[in-house]
Design a protein around this motif. Sequence first.
Motif, mmCIF file in Angstrom:
data_model
loop_
_atom_site.group_PDB
_atom_site.id
_atom_site.type_symbol
_atom_site.label_atom_id
_atom_site.label_comp_id
_atom_site.label_asym_id
_atom_site.label_seq_id
_atom_site.Cartn_x
_atom_site.Cartn_y
_atom_site.Cartn_z
ATOM 1 N N ASP A 1 35.224 40.504 36.088
ATOM 2 C CA ASP A 1 34.478 40.071 37.270
ATOM 3 C C ASP A 1 33.031 40.546 37.237
ATOM 4 N N MET A 2 32.139 39.674 37.707
ATOM 5 C CA MET A 2 30.745 40.044 37.927
ATOM 6 C C MET A 2 30.655 40.595 39.346
ATOM 7 N N LEU A 3 30.028 41.752 39.477
ATOM 8 C CA LEU A 3 29.890 42.396 40.776
ATOM 9 C C LEU A 3 28.417 42.607 41.096
ATOM 10 N N LYS A 4 28.115 42.829 42.355
ATOM 11 C CA LYS A 4 26.770 43.222 42.750
ATOM 12 C C LYS A 4 26.731 44.739 42.746
ATOM 13 N N GLY A 5 25.650 45.303 42.302
ATOM 14 C CA GLY A 5 25.510 46.754 42.277
ATOM 15 C C GLY A 5 26.093 47.354 41.013
ATOM 16 N N ARG A 6 26.517 48.605 41.145
ATOM 17 C CA ARG A 6 27.079 49.309 39.994
ATOM 18 C C ARG A 6 28.507 49.698 40.311
ATOM 19 N N PRO A 7 29.454 49.426 39.498
ATOM 20 C CA PRO A 7 29.301 48.718 38.225
ATOM 21 C C PRO A 7 29.024 47.227 38.448
ATOM 22 N N SER A 8 28.430 46.629 37.441
ATOM 23 C CA SER A 8 28.121 45.199 37.544
ATOM 24 C C SER A 8 29.229 44.332 36.950
ATOM 25 N N ILE B 1 25.092 47.512 30.118
ATOM 26 C CA ILE B 1 25.785 46.907 31.256
ATOM 27 C C ILE B 1 26.676 47.975 31.893
ATOM 28 N N SER B 2 26.583 48.138 33.213
ATOM 29 C CA SER B 2 27.471 49.081 33.884
ATOM 30 C C SER B 2 28.816 48.384 34.099
ATOM 31 N N VAL B 3 29.872 49.039 33.669
ATOM 32 C CA VAL B 3 31.191 48.423 33.680
ATOM 33 C C VAL B 3 32.245 49.447 34.062
ATOM 34 N N ALA B 4 33.295 48.964 34.717
ATOM 35 C CA ALA B 4 34.446 49.805 35.057
ATOM 36 C C ALA B 4 35.714 49.057 34.664
ATOM 37 N N ILE B 5 36.776 49.807 34.493
ATOM 38 C CA ILE B 5 38.081 49.234 34.173
ATOM 39 C C ILE B 5 38.977 49.418 35.386
ATOM 40 N N ASP B 6 39.584 48.328 35.859
ATOM 41 C CA ASP B 6 40.480 48.376 37.004
ATOM 42 C C ASP B 6 41.792 49.036 36.578
ATOM 43 N N ASP B 7 42.077 50.194 37.145
ATOM 44 C CA ASP B 7 43.297 50.935 36.781
ATOM 45 C C ASP B 7 44.379 50.817 37.843
ATOM 46 N N SER B 8 44.283 49.864 38.739
ATOM 47 C CA SER B 8 45.215 49.761 39.857
ATOM 48 C C SER B 8 46.471 48.958 39.536
ATOM 49 N N GLU B 9 47.010 49.172 38.359
ATOM 50 C CA GLU B 9 48.224 48.437 37.974
ATOM 51 C C GLU B 9 49.453 49.127 38.479
#
Length: 106
Positions: free
Chosen positions: A50-57, A98-106
Amino acid sequence: MRFLSVFWQALVRLGIARETRIDRYSRLIRIGRDEYRYVEGERTLTLQIDMLKGRPSKLIYPSSIDRWLPPHEDKPITDLDRKRIAQKIADFMRKQGISVAIDDSE
């Protein structure tokens, strides 16, 4: 040569460059707004970033890494594979600025 590298990184950040080489064996191809194709050797899969606004992007969803595309659809993808692929993509994007995060909510 340095100019080309900086120029390419700017295109990637802007989302203009559609395909980027992660390393010798893998590539990342943007195929939609939030949909990407990851190629590793001869195997290919699609995933959501996903593209997000802000950080992470960008936000990578390992849960969207569910199967290899034909003709490798019979080869399983384990949770360890999902984490490895998501981390590899995140590390690559961070190197591109690029500021990025990994969704760990599995």
